[in-house]
Write a protein that holds these residues in place. Structure first.
Motif, short mmCIF file in Angstrom:
data_model
loop_
_atom_site.label_atom_id
_atom_site.label_comp_id
_atom_site.label_asym_id
_atom_site.label_seq_id
_atom_site.Cartn_x
_atom_site.Cartn_y
_atom_site.Cartn_z
N PHE A 35 2.66 5.30 -4.42
CA PHE A 35 1.25 5.51 -4.75
C PHE A 35 0.77 6.87 -4.26
CE2 PHE A 35 1.48 0.83 -4.48
CZ PHE A 35 0.99 0.51 -5.73
N THR A 36 -0.16 7.47 -5.01
CA THR A 36 -0.79 8.70 -4.53
C THR A 36 -1.83 8.30 -3.47
OG1 THR A 36 -2.57 8.54 -6.16
CG2 THR A 36 -0.59 9.75 -6.83
N LEU A 37 -2.32 9.29 -2.73
CA LEU A 37 -3.34 9.01 -1.71
C LEU A 37 -4.58 8.41 -2.36
CD1 LEU A 37 -3.12 12.10 0.67
CD2 LEU A 37 -2.37 9.75 1.10
N GLU A 38 -4.90 8.89 -3.54
CA GLU A 38 -6.06 8.38 -4.26
C GLU A 38 -5.86 6.90 -4.63
OE1 GLU A 38 -8.56 9.54 -8.25
OE2 GLU A 38 -7.06 10.97 -7.50
N GLU A 39 -4.66 6.58 -5.08
CA GLU A 39 -4.37 5.18 -5.41
C GLU A 39 -4.40 4.30 -4.16
OE1 GLU A 39 -1.50 5.72 -9.36
OE2 GLU A 39 -0.61 5.95 -7.37
N LEU A 40 -3.95 4.84 -3.05
CA LEU A 40 -4.01 4.07 -1.79
C LEU A 40 -5.46 3.83 -1.37
CD1 LEU A 40 -1.06 5.64 0.25
CD2 LEU A 40 -1.14 3.34 -0.73
N SER A 71 3.35 -8.12 -1.23
CA SER A 71 4.72 -8.10 -1.69
C SER A 71 4.95 -6.92 -2.64
CB SER A 71 5.12 -9.42 -2.35
OG SER A 71 4.47 -9.55 -3.57
N ALA A 72 6.16 -6.46 -2.63
CA ALA A 72 6.52 -5.32 -3.48
C ALA A 72 7.81 -5.63 -4.19
CB ALA A 72 6.70 -4.08 -2.61
N SER A 73 7.79 -5.44 -5.50
CA SER A 73 9.01 -5.53 -6.28
C SER A 73 9.30 -4.13 -6.81
CB SER A 73 8.83 -6.52 -7.43
OG SER A 73 7.90 -5.97 -8.33
N ASP A 74 10.24 -4.00 -7.69
CA ASP A 74 10.57 -2.68 -8.23
C ASP A 74 9.37 -2.01 -8.86
OD1 ASP A 74 13.11 -2.82 -7.42
OD2 ASP A 74 13.95 -3.48 -9.34
N HIS A 75 8.53 -2.82 -9.51
CA HIS A 75 7.49 -2.22 -10.35
C HIS A 75 6.08 -2.34 -9.82
CE1 HIS A 75 10.62 -1.73 -13.26
NE2 HIS A 75 10.90 -3.02 -13.19
N ALA A 76 5.83 -3.27 -8.93
CA ALA A 76 4.43 -3.51 -8.58
C ALA A 76 4.25 -3.92 -7.12
CB ALA A 76 3.86 -4.60 -9.48
N PHE A 77 3.06 -3.65 -6.66
CA PHE A 77 2.62 -4.10 -5.35
C PHE A 77 1.60 -5.20 -5.60
CE2 PHE A 77 -0.99 -3.29 -2.29
CZ PHE A 77 -0.42 -3.95 -1.21
N THR A 78 1.80 -6.35 -4.99
CA THR A 78 0.87 -7.46 -5.18
C THR A 78 0.31 -7.87 -3.83
OG1 THR A 78 2.17 -8.24 -7.05
CG2 THR A 78 0.63 -9.80 -6.10
N ILE A 79 -1.00 -8.09 -3.82
CA ILE A 79 -1.62 -8.55 -2.58
C ILE A 79 -2.48 -9.77 -2.87
CG2 ILE A 79 -3.47 -6.80 -2.85
CD1 ILE A 79 -3.54 -6.82 0.28
N LEU A 116 -10.31 -1.70 -10.12
CA LEU A 116 -9.38 -0.91 -9.30
C LEU A 116 -7.93 -1.37 -9.40
CD1 LEU A 116 -11.58 -0.68 -6.07
CD2 LEU A 116 -11.01 1.23 -7.59
N SER A 117 -7.74 -2.63 -9.77
CA SER A 117 -6.38 -3.18 -9.79
C SER A 117 -5.86 -3.20 -11.22
CB SER A 117 -6.38 -4.59 -9.21
OG SER A 117 -7.20 -5.44 -9.98
N GLU A 118 -4.58 -3.44 -11.33
CA GLU A 118 -4.00 -3.58 -12.68
C GLU A 118 -4.30 -4.97 -13.22
OE1 GLU A 118 -0.73 -1.52 -13.63
OE2 GLU A 118 0.31 -3.07 -14.77
N SER A 119 -4.26 -5.95 -12.32
CA SER A 119 -4.68 -7.30 -12.72
C SER A 119 -5.26 -8.00 -11.51
CB SER A 119 -3.50 -8.08 -13.27
OG SER A 119 -2.58 -8.34 -12.24
N MET A 120 -6.19 -8.90 -11.77
CA MET A 120 -6.80 -9.67 -10.70
C MET A 120 -6.96 -11.11 -11.15
SD MET A 120 -10.57 -9.55 -8.94
CE MET A 120 -11.29 -10.41 -10.31
N ASP A 121 -6.59 -12.02 -10.25
CA ASP A 121 -6.70 -13.42 -10.56
C ASP A 121 -7.45 -14.11 -9.42
OD1 ASP A 121 -5.91 -15.63 -12.23
OD2 ASP A 121 -4.61 -16.25 -10.57
N VAL A 122 -8.38 -14.98 -9.75
CA VAL A 122 -9.13 -15.70 -8.72
C VAL A 122 -8.96 -17.19 -8.94
CG1 VAL A 122 -11.39 -16.05 -7.62
CG2 VAL A 122 -10.88 -13.87 -8.76
N THR A 123 -8.49 -17.89 -7.91
CA THR A 123 -8.49 -19.35 -8.00
C THR A 123 -9.28 -19.88 -6.82
OG1 THR A 123 -6.33 -19.33 -6.92
CG2 THR A 123 -6.32 -19.71 -9.26
N GLY A 139 1.04 5.17 -10.36
CA GLY A 139 0.92 5.99 -11.57
C GLY A 139 0.16 5.30 -12.68
N ASP A 140 -0.66 4.31 -12.30
CA ASP A 140 -1.39 3.51 -13.28
C ASP A 140 -2.52 4.29 -13.94
OD1 ASP A 140 -1.88 1.18 -14.66
OD2 ASP A 140 -3.27 0.41 -13.15
#
Ligand code: ADP
Ligand code: MG
Length: 141
Positions: A35-40, A71-79, A116-123, A139-140
């Protein structure tokens, strides 16, 4: 060898004092994932909104538990940010811009997190708690 999926969990009391820690913990864990500083900064802001909701809304009586899973996989960071608090009766309504249960608040937290996120889910279940899951890809933007 680097694991394909890496993860961490952070648990803390729902008090304002821990908000800064949660933001920085999430961003420092995500640093190094491309991630860039801006993305962080965007990640910090989104996490901040999710965690402040746990602090402000989830536990009206006394502070409770907030669990942040990273968690981090090859393509995404999920929180995910979850609490065991009062929960939300109508998630769809709560997610709408400008909707807040407290008159002195803006009701823009979920709108910001979504933007701000690529996807957001609320339960959420009333009386059981709320879980917000957000994912981010370098790079989103
Ligand atoms: N973790 C949570 N526990 C209980 N209620 C929540 C939680 N997060 C959000 N809410 C509910 O959803 C509403 C909208 O949240 P948000 O968009 O962040 O706006 P705001 O925090 O400004 O009210 C809140 O007013 C609150 O009623
Ligand atoms: Mg909020």
């Amino acid at each position: 060898m680097e694991p394909k999926v890496n993860w961490a969990r952070v648990e803390f009391e729902s008090v304002a004092r821990n908000l800064g820690f949660a933001r920085v913990a999430a961003a420092s864990w995500a640093a190094g994932l491309g991630f860039t500083l801006e993305e962080l900064e965007d990640i910090k802001l989104a996490v901040s909104e999710a965690v402040s909701n746990c602090i402000v809304h989830a536990y009206p009586e006394r502070p409770g538990r907030v669990l942040m899973m990273l968690s981090a996989s090859d393509h995404a960071f999920t929180i995910s940010v979850q609490d065991e608090g009062v929960g939300i009766l109508d998630v769809l309504a709560a997610r709408s811009p400008g909707v807040s249960s407290s008159p002195q608040r803006m009701g823009m937290g979920f709108t910001l997190m979504e933007a701000l996120s690529e996807s957001m889910d609320v339960t959420s279940s009333p009386g059981e708690g709320t879980k917000v899951v957000m994912s981010f890809t370098p790079g989103d933007q």
